[in-house]
Scaffold this active site. Sequence first.
Site, PDB file in Angstrom:
ATOM      1  N   GLU A 249       0.825  -1.199   0.000  1.00 16.44           N
ATOM      2  CA  GLU A 249       0.000   0.000   0.000  1.00 16.44           C
ATOM      3  C   GLU A 249       0.863   1.255   0.000  1.00 16.44           C
ATOM      4  O   GLU A 249       1.895   1.276   0.673  1.00 16.44           O
ATOM      5  CB  GLU A 249      -0.931   0.003   1.221  1.00 16.44           C
ATOM      6  CG  GLU A 249      -1.955  -1.112   1.178  1.00 16.44           C
ATOM      7  CD  GLU A 249      -2.865  -1.146   2.400  1.00 16.44           C
ATOM      8  OE1 GLU A 249      -3.865  -1.871   2.348  1.00 16.44           O
ATOM      9  OE2 GLU A 249      -2.559  -0.461   3.402  1.00 16.44           O
ATOM     10  N   HIS A 268      -7.906   1.397   1.562  1.00 21.03           N
ATOM     11  CA  HIS A 268      -7.726   1.287   3.014  1.00 21.03           C
ATOM     12  C   HIS A 268      -8.456   2.422   3.740  1.00 21.03           C
ATOM     13  O   HIS A 268      -7.880   3.150   4.553  1.00 21.03           O
ATOM     14  CB  HIS A 268      -6.242   1.284   3.382  1.00 21.03           C
ATOM     15  CG  HIS A 268      -5.968   0.614   4.704  1.00 21.03           C
ATOM     16  ND1 HIS A 268      -4.836  -0.121   4.936  1.00 21.03           N
ATOM     17  CD2 HIS A 268      -6.683   0.572   5.857  1.00 21.03           C
ATOM     18  CE1 HIS A 268      -4.856  -0.582   6.172  1.00 21.03           C
ATOM     19  NE2 HIS A 268      -5.973  -0.176   6.753  1.00 21.03           N
TER      20      HIS A 268
END
Length: 302
Positions: A249, A268
């Site tokens: 990420e 997220h």
Amino acid sequence: MRVLLHYDMDHEEPGLDIVSCSEQDEERFAELLPDAEVIWHVLRPLGAADMDRAPKLKLIQKLGTGVNTIDLDAARERGIAVANMPGRNAQAVAETSLLLMLATLRRVVAFDARTRRGEGWPADRSLVGGELAGRTVGLLGGGEIATLLRGMLEAVGANVVYTSRTRRPGDPAWRELDELLRASDIVSVHIPLTDETHHLLNAGRLALLPEGAIVVNTARGAVIDEPALVAALESGHLGGAGLDVFEKEPVDAGNPLLALDNVVVLPHVAWLTGETWDRYFTVAAENCRRLARGDDLLHRVV
């Protein structure tokens, strides 16, 4: 007390000197570290090098639950306390998990793309959605998020089973992991990332899921073996996935999951609501006051 809010937003609390810094602004972060006594941490990993640049640092306060982005050993060695705040994002994450299940079942990505192209009513007879009612949803985890989600799912008519590290005697919904996977039309991940749970859902376990099953993950990306997930989706064994988290990420634009129209993705943000922020700041400010008084911290991890 100087607090470094490591996120791109402003916030004020009486008695606290709060400065904010985007997680993407490394230069400003480096400039602010030397004066920071507390870091309010979100997602950008904090390691030993960051801590060494912050000689006044006494507390790393995770805004959320998972502390896998903090080098806990480095904090322990330097006498820096680490605390989190379990459960404060539970409502938001549970609701987002439900959202991802519905969006995947109802083929939202494919229908959205067709609508934006002006195609209107689908001519593709295979493009048909499904309903949660009557399906079996397996929850990986038995904590607050899973418990809230279970109630939501049962309210719309789904059959819910779950697994957890601790067997729950007397609860007929509890299953061993492999048994749960074999029974689940949808599996939803609600466990922390540890050495034990890394790639827990690997190729072998994904193969246990029934044909056409859906995988939802709002916990941590590396609980699922991403290449194995891609293979199961591309082969048609899995019917779709709803993902808020990824192994790497921010997710790379070339990640093959992003090219699949039976995959719904978010960056997220399952936790990201105004109500969650209010609960986060309440705990974070209280721990700063406790730190100043020398009292025990709430939810101390290190």
